[in-house]
Design a protein around this motif. Structure first.
Motif, PDB file in Angstrom:
ATOM      1  N   HIS A 313     -13.990  22.580  14.206  1.00 49.35           N
ATOM      2  CA  HIS A 313     -15.131  21.907  14.800  1.00 49.35           C
ATOM      3  C   HIS A 313     -15.818  22.846  15.769  1.00 49.35           C
ATOM      4  CE1 HIS A 313     -17.108  19.110  17.668  1.00 49.35           C
ATOM      5  NE2 HIS A 313     -17.549  18.652  16.531  1.00 49.35           N
ATOM      6  N   ASP A 317     -18.455  17.657  21.386  1.00 51.51           N
ATOM      7  CA  ASP A 317     -19.036  16.333  21.176  1.00 51.51           C
ATOM      8  C   ASP A 317     -19.116  15.562  22.482  1.00 51.51           C
ATOM      9  OD1 ASP A 317     -19.433  16.636  18.494  1.00 51.51           O
ATOM     10  OD2 ASP A 317     -17.443  15.865  17.948  1.00 51.51           O
ATOM     11  N   HIS A 395     -23.049   9.943  19.323  1.00 53.67           N
ATOM     12  CA  HIS A 395     -22.611  11.074  20.144  1.00 53.67           C
ATOM     13  C   HIS A 395     -23.537  12.247  19.923  1.00 53.67           C
ATOM     14  CE1 HIS A 395     -20.748  12.547  16.397  1.00 53.67           C
ATOM     15  NE2 HIS A 395     -20.603  13.727  16.987  1.00 53.67           N
ATOM     16  N   HIS A 397     -23.652  16.180  19.186  1.00 45.44           N
ATOM     17  CA  HIS A 397     -22.899  17.368  18.798  1.00 45.44           C
ATOM     18  C   HIS A 397     -23.661  18.548  19.381  1.00 45.44           C
ATOM     19  CE1 HIS A 397     -20.563  20.115  16.202  1.00 45.44           C
ATOM     20  NE2 HIS A 397     -21.683  20.805  16.205  1.00 45.44           N
TER      21      HIS A 397
HETATM   22 ZN   LIG Z   1     -19.386  17.465  16.648  1.00 49.73          ZN
END
Ligand SMILES: [Zn+2]
Length: 449
Positions: A313, A317, A395, A397
């Protein structure tokens, strides 16, 4: 409005979370507005004085332990004398096209007295032109009178008459000021904990802004973090709040102590600096989102404490309520704004250091003016949190890219803006010392040093 004086004064002493309190001025205004006659009036005056003494002596509601009022000028002799004065305060609006004389005449001055007032003012401030929208305010008795005209944000023209002679001077506009120290600990979330310490939400937001380059308030807060804030509220002669600022603040985040002092440079610009004179401002904000949830107090507990930066990832986030504003972390230019696969609504900003770019995904919508080629300044709102693209919940990113590759934002070097100039360091240090003492006087649990 509160029902009685005691409530007014003591609630301000405990600084409840609700509305901003304006202790003295409210009191002074209340006094001014009272126009009872004869014995009733004096009885009231005596009663109110007793209440004041009682409140000053520590009566009334018990103070919240973590809040203390260190310095107050709100029961100056002036305010008390006003109660006994025969005359009441008047305010007169300066209308468009008004000159000073007609306004003064509407306040009850004769034409010749208005002329005397203008003449008296002349050496310090010409009233030949007065600004519409402002007010003259003052009161007059048989032989004495006083008048205020706000010259600018900081200053007021103050005119007094005694023995039939008018005198004028420029005074600081502040008639009252109140400094307070708030101290608290993070047990749940910043807003709730700050409110518990007596801070209003606006002050809390300012606190977040002051440390926005050092602390990620969405992801980095931990239970046990502590804060201490020295605020100053200033009121004009009519009792209205003219400013409310954080003069100094301290935030201990995960064992790391951050301190900021508000300082006005010789050129008049205001900024926050560390006690050694380094600017709090840096090339990049610590986080693109200031608050995870601001409106619903029930779900403020962080649900995703650390959704970290892993190889799989390549970003960070920020779980935040839909519609939460997203801020550009640094100055730059929008190089992409549009739909981008799993990122959904996506914005890419290339920064002043052109090897640096930041990416923002899953937006609900873009802010006005955000399109390819648009210039953005640090802190500008570029869009709003959503769940467009591949997202299971609302959310943001966020990616920090160097030469196009996402890296852990923690590894970014963030340069500080211009420090306090060497020539002003002596004055700056004196001010730091003063704020430090004020902080210590408020609460002794933490030490500055
Ligand atoms: Zn993310």
């Amino acid at each position: 409005m509160h029902k009685d004086f005691a409530a007014k004064v003591s609630s301000s002493a405990t600084s409840r979370r609700s509305a901003r309190k304006r202790p003295v001025p409210q009191l002074a205004i209340a006094w001014r507005r009272f126009s009872l006659r004869g014995s009733g009036r004096w009885l009231l005056a005596a009663l109110a004085s007793l209440l004041l003494i009682w409140v000053l002596a520590g009566g009334g509601e018990t103070s919240v332990a973590s809040t203390s009022i260190t310095h107050e000028e709100w029961i100056g002799a002036e305010a008390v004398q006003e109660a006994a004065a025969e005359s009441s305060w008047k305010r007169e609006l300066i209308k468009s096209g008004d000159a000073a004389a007609p306004v003064l005449m509407r306040m009850g001055y004769s034409r010749s007295e208005a002329y005397d007032i203008l003449q008296a003012a002349k050496p310090v401030y010409s009233l030949a032109k007065v600004r519409s929208g402002r007010h003259f305010s003052g009161r007059k008795g048989e032989t004495s009178a006083e008048l205020y005209y706000p010259v600018d944000y900081d200053r007021v023209l103050y005119l007094t008459k005694s023995h039939n002679v008018w005198k004028a001077e420029i005074r600081p506009r502040t008639a009252f000021s109140q400094t307070q120290v708030f101290e608290g600990e993070i047990t749940d979330n910043l807003f709730t904990d700050a409110a518990r310490a007596g801070m209003d939400d606006r002050t809390t937001m300012t606190l977040v802004d002051i440390f926005a380059w050092d602390i990620d308030f969405v992801r980095d807060l931990r239970n046990g973090d502590r804060f201490r804030v020295l605020t100053e509220e200033r009121f004009d002669a009519e009792g209205r709040l003219i400013s409310s600022v954080i003069r100094a603040a301290e935030f201990i985040n995960q064992g790391e102590t951050y301190r900021a002092i508000r300082y006005t440079l010789a050129d008049g610009s205001v900024g926050y600096y560390t006690p050694d004179g380094t600017s709090m401002r840096k090339t990049y904000l610590k986080a693109p989102v200031k608050f995870s949830r601001i409106s619903s107090r029930f779900q403020l507990r962080r649900k995703h404490p650390v959704l970290g930066f892993t190889r799989a990832h390549r970003g960070v986030d920020y779980a935040a309520a839909t519609g939460t504003p997203i801020h550009a972390v640094g100055d730059g230019r929008v190089v992409f704004s549009g739909w981008k696969g799993g990122y959904g609504r996506f914005v890419l900003i290339r920064h002043v250091n052109s090897t640096h770019s930041t990416a923002y995904g899953h937006m609900r919508s873009y802010a006005k003016g955000i399109r390819n080629g648009a210039r953005v300044r640090q802190g500008d709102v570029i869009g709003y949190v959503g769940m467009s693209g591949l997202a299971t919940g609302p959310h943001l990113h966020f990616e920090f890219r160097v030469n196009g590759r996402a890296i852990n934002p923690l590894n970014i070097k963030r340069d500080s803006a211009t420090p306090v100039p060497a020539t002003q360091m002596a004055r700056f240090r004196a001010e730091v010392e003063q704020q430090k003492q004020a902080m210590i006087a408020g609460v002794n649990k933490l030490t500055w040093g």
